[in-house]
Design an enzyme around this catalytic site. Structure first.
Site, short mmCIF file in Angstrom:
data_model
loop_
_atom_site.label_atom_id
_atom_site.label_comp_id
_atom_site.label_asym_id
_atom_site.label_seq_id
_atom_site.Cartn_x
_atom_site.Cartn_y
_atom_site.Cartn_z
N TYR A 183 -35.97 130.18 4.00
CA TYR A 183 -36.67 128.91 4.24
C TYR A 183 -35.67 127.77 4.27
O TYR A 183 -35.70 126.91 5.17
CB TYR A 183 -37.71 128.68 3.15
CG TYR A 183 -38.38 127.32 3.22
CD1 TYR A 183 -39.36 127.05 4.17
CD2 TYR A 183 -38.04 126.31 2.33
CE1 TYR A 183 -39.97 125.81 4.24
CE2 TYR A 183 -38.64 125.07 2.39
CZ TYR A 183 -39.61 124.82 3.35
OH TYR A 183 -40.21 123.58 3.40
N LYS A 228 -34.72 124.94 7.24
CA LYS A 228 -34.84 123.50 7.05
C LYS A 228 -33.48 122.80 7.09
O LYS A 228 -33.37 121.67 7.60
CB LYS A 228 -35.56 123.19 5.74
CG LYS A 228 -37.04 123.58 5.76
CD LYS A 228 -37.81 122.88 6.88
CE LYS A 228 -39.30 123.15 6.81
NZ LYS A 228 -40.05 122.47 7.91
N SER A 238 -39.21 118.17 7.25
CA SER A 238 -38.23 119.01 6.59
C SER A 238 -38.75 119.26 5.19
O SER A 238 -39.91 119.64 5.01
CB SER A 238 -36.86 118.33 6.60
OG SER A 238 -35.89 119.10 5.93
#
Length: 271
Positions: free
Chosen positions: A149, A153, A135
């Site tokens: 993004y 994650k 992660s």
């Protein structure tokens, strides 16, 4: 110590390459994947039959299952999955195109999910295994210009926290690896960027300056931490890499708690 069999995605550079080399160096065996396995030739030359090179694009679910089957046929088992393949996309929310958003989610979220689904039946039948999901500090807090993004994650964080509760009964362990800034190609050659909108130039320049002032960590320094986690009898669900994440996350979480408490009377009256 018993030899472990690793399956690591995204081994051509960065963390994937460092961790594959660390595992092989200590005598473990590795199925190392990349979209172009020519980039892994040095691993094969140095470690021979101890490493299996597998061409893999994690966006292809069928290919993920085929790659895992190839590793099983070669090694007989998989003890550790390291879900490392992925990239960062930079763009302010208004700037992100549909194709950019979909590509980020396809690779970072769905690519990780496909790999997890491919190994879970094997680990469940083995009654043991360890899934390490890469992660980021960006999986638990957010910064301007990385919204899509972060979406990818934060999603894998949720999947893995839920999965950990589902598969612990089968002897399968889960660890989310949450690095801060490291001297990899994540923010440069490996990244993608949206076409800029002029209105965001001010904050864009400020963010670039802030990132430029950060001292990036050495990826090679992470190898020992990863080896210690996979060897632990009770590994953590989450592991920071570097000194910076804890420093950054404490005020972030404290601010969240303070806000929830400040508004708790209104929240409670909403029942």
């Amino acid at each position: 110590m018993k030899t472990k069999i690793w399956f690591i995605t995204g081994c051509s550079k960065g963390f994937g390459k460092v961790w594959a080399e660390a595992a092989l160096k200590r005598g473990d065996k590795v199925a190392a994947t990349a979209r172009n396995i020519d980039s892994l030739a040095s691993l094969k030359q140095q470690y021979g039959d101890e490493v299996l090179l597998v061409t893999l694009d994690v966006n292809n679910r069928e290919a993920c299952f085929s790659a895992v089957n190839e590793a099983i046929n070669y090694f007989g088992k998989i003890d550790i999955l390291v879900n490392n393949a992925g990239f960062g996309h930079f763009g302010y929310v208004e700037e992100i195109s549909e194709s950019e958003a979909r590509q980020q989610i396809e690779t970072n979220l769905f690519g990780s999910l496909w790999m997890i689904q491919a190994v879970l039946p094997i680990m469940r039948n083995q009654k043991n295994g360890h899934i390490l999901q890469v992660s980021s500090i960006g999986g638990i807090m957010a910064f301007p210009s990385l919204s899509i993004y972060h979406a990818s994650k934060w999603a894998v964080e949720g999947i893995c926290e839920s999965m950990n509760q589902e598969v612990a009964q089968f002897g399968i362990k889960t660890t989310l690896i949450e690095p801060a800034a490291y001297a990899t190609e994540w923010a440069t050659a490996s990244a993608s960027f949206s076409a800029p909108i002029e209105a965001y130039n001010g904050i864009r320049e400020a963010m670039l300056a802030a990132r430029g002032s950060l001292k990036a960590g050495d990826p090679n320094a992470t190898a020992d931490a990863i080896l210690r986690v996979v060897d632990a009898a009770n590994p953590p669900l989450r592991l920071f890499l570097g000194k910076l994440p804890l420093i950054m996350i404490e005020p972030t979480y404290n601010n969240r708690l303070e806000t929830w408490k400040e508004w708790n009377e209104i929240s409670a009256n909403a029942e």
